[in-house]
Design a protein around this motif. Sequence first.
Motif, PDB file in Angstrom:
ATOM      1  N   LEU A 196       0.951  10.269  -2.997  1.00 13.42           N
ATOM      2  CA  LEU A 196       0.141  10.490  -1.794  1.00 13.42           C
ATOM      3  C   LEU A 196       0.781   9.909  -0.527  1.00 13.42           C
ATOM      4  N   THR A 197       2.008   9.435  -0.620  1.00 13.32           N
ATOM      5  CA  THR A 197       2.598   8.699   0.500  1.00 13.32           C
ATOM      6  C   THR A 197       2.703   9.535   1.762  1.00 13.32           C
ATOM      7  N   THR A 237      -7.078   6.248   0.797  1.00 16.45           N
ATOM      8  CA  THR A 237      -6.496   6.921  -0.372  1.00 16.45           C
ATOM      9  C   THR A 237      -7.278   8.191  -0.694  1.00 16.45           C
ATOM     10  N   ASP A 238      -8.609   8.129  -0.637  1.00 20.98           N
ATOM     11  CA  ASP A 238      -9.440   9.317  -0.850  1.00 20.98           C
ATOM     12  C   ASP A 238      -9.151  10.369   0.223  1.00 20.98           C
ATOM     13  N   THR A 294       1.373   7.401  -6.658  1.00 24.81           N
ATOM     14  CA  THR A 294       0.433   8.482  -6.986  1.00 24.81           C
ATOM     15  C   THR A 294       0.770   9.779  -6.250  1.00 24.81           C
ATOM     16  N   ALA A 347      -8.446   0.704   2.667  1.00 21.88           N
ATOM     17  CA  ALA A 347      -7.393   1.313   1.848  1.00 21.88           C
ATOM     18  C   ALA A 347      -7.954   2.322   0.837  1.00 21.88           C
ATOM     19  N   GLU A 348      -9.058   1.976   0.175  1.00 20.38           N
ATOM     20  CA  GLU A 348      -9.618   2.883  -0.827  1.00 20.38           C
ATOM     21  C   GLU A 348     -10.079   4.196  -0.201  1.00 20.38           C
ATOM     22  N   TRP A 405       0.615   4.226  -2.763  1.00 19.30           N
ATOM     23  CA  TRP A 405       0.473   5.645  -2.454  1.00 19.30           C
ATOM     24  C   TRP A 405       1.631   6.447  -3.027  1.00 19.30           C
ATOM     25  N   GLN A 451       0.829  -1.206   0.000  1.00 23.32           N
ATOM     26  CA  GLN A 451       0.000   0.000   0.000  1.00 23.32           C
ATOM     27  C   GLN A 451       0.864   1.257   0.000  1.00 23.32           C
ATOM     28  N   LEU A 459      -6.331  10.812   1.862  1.00 22.27           N
ATOM     29  CA  LEU A 459      -5.041  11.431   1.567  1.00 22.27           C
ATOM     30  C   LEU A 459      -5.165  12.443   0.434  1.00 22.27           C
ATOM     31  N   ALA A 460      -5.960  12.113  -0.574  1.00 21.02           N
ATOM     32  CA  ALA A 460      -6.116  13.001  -1.723  1.00 21.02           C
ATOM     33  C   ALA A 460      -6.856  14.288  -1.343  1.00 21.02           C
TER      34      ALA A 460
END
Length: 344
Positions: A168-169, A329-330, A166, A325-326, A163, A159, A332-333
């Motif tokens: 986003l880490t 990710t949102d 993209t 996780a999904e 990230w 994961q 983080l974005a």
Amino acid sequence: DAVASVELVTRRLLAALAAPIDVGDQEVYVGVSIGVALCPADGTDAESLQSNADAALHRAKAEGRGTVRFSSPELASRARERLGLESELRRAIAGGELRLHYQPQVALATGALVGMEALVRWEHPERGLVPPNEFVPLAEDTGLIVPLGEWVLGEACRQIWAWDATGLTPRQTAVNVSAVQLNDGHLVDTVDGAIRDAGIDPERLELEITESFVMVDRQRSSHAFQDLARMGVQLAIDDFGTGYSSLGYLQRLPVHRLKIDLSFVRDMVTDRGSASIVSAIVALGHGLGLEVVAEGVETEEQVRRLRDEGCDAVQGYLIGRPMPAEAATDFLARFAPSDLDPAR
């Protein structure tokens, strides 16, 4: 009375076994727990008696060394449930039923996101989402925590890579490590393999080890910590304040962060003792050059108190609940420091 007679014998056994044993020039002490099943109340054949005695023994161990517990129908039923759950957990690890959820950590001074903690969940096909407090202790007791922990490390590293690809880490993503994994002797190789397989920067991974676990085997802990630090992995001591750390030993460990146990954070607003412990841990951490993170933050008042104490970062439901996780990710974005500005 049969029960009284047996109990008297078991107490004598405990007393005899509690005496020190001379091994060379050292005295060794043995901790003993006893489980008892009686015929015919607890069974009329060897298999039933053994099973019920084992259930009683498990209860005795759970309540501390030097105890005696007698079997009961309730204990036998719980033992059967435990055995069934163990079998299902083995299947879950092999069959892809485990999931990782992620909980954000935010800096108090800036409101910036400073990390994520990976938390394992079990998506049972019939029971739904099983909370970790129902299966992680079982995994530790049975040794299943080793393959479970390997899966968590591998999945978290994958994961982190996703990230990173993209942009986003987070600064680091934390994974919990148990004493069983630490004492297994293969933790360093497992971590190294997970990092290499995923192709990530080791500094993006943080390992959290509970304070009491660190003190179980100091020599092994120290060697593992040193090896992991040389690898570049970040290290944190979790649930700090609940164990009995030697400060001399603690300052020699290559640790980067202390995490204040949520029990102190939860009560710090209403309990002077908890507030004093939080203040002392922050001062101790900073004195050792460590970052201090408070867990279990749920209210603005806790945030204000922690900011006043100089705590570096917070984690809890006020910031964000653990999320798949999904959804992470949102998060983080979408995240912007002003969203969770502690001065808000």
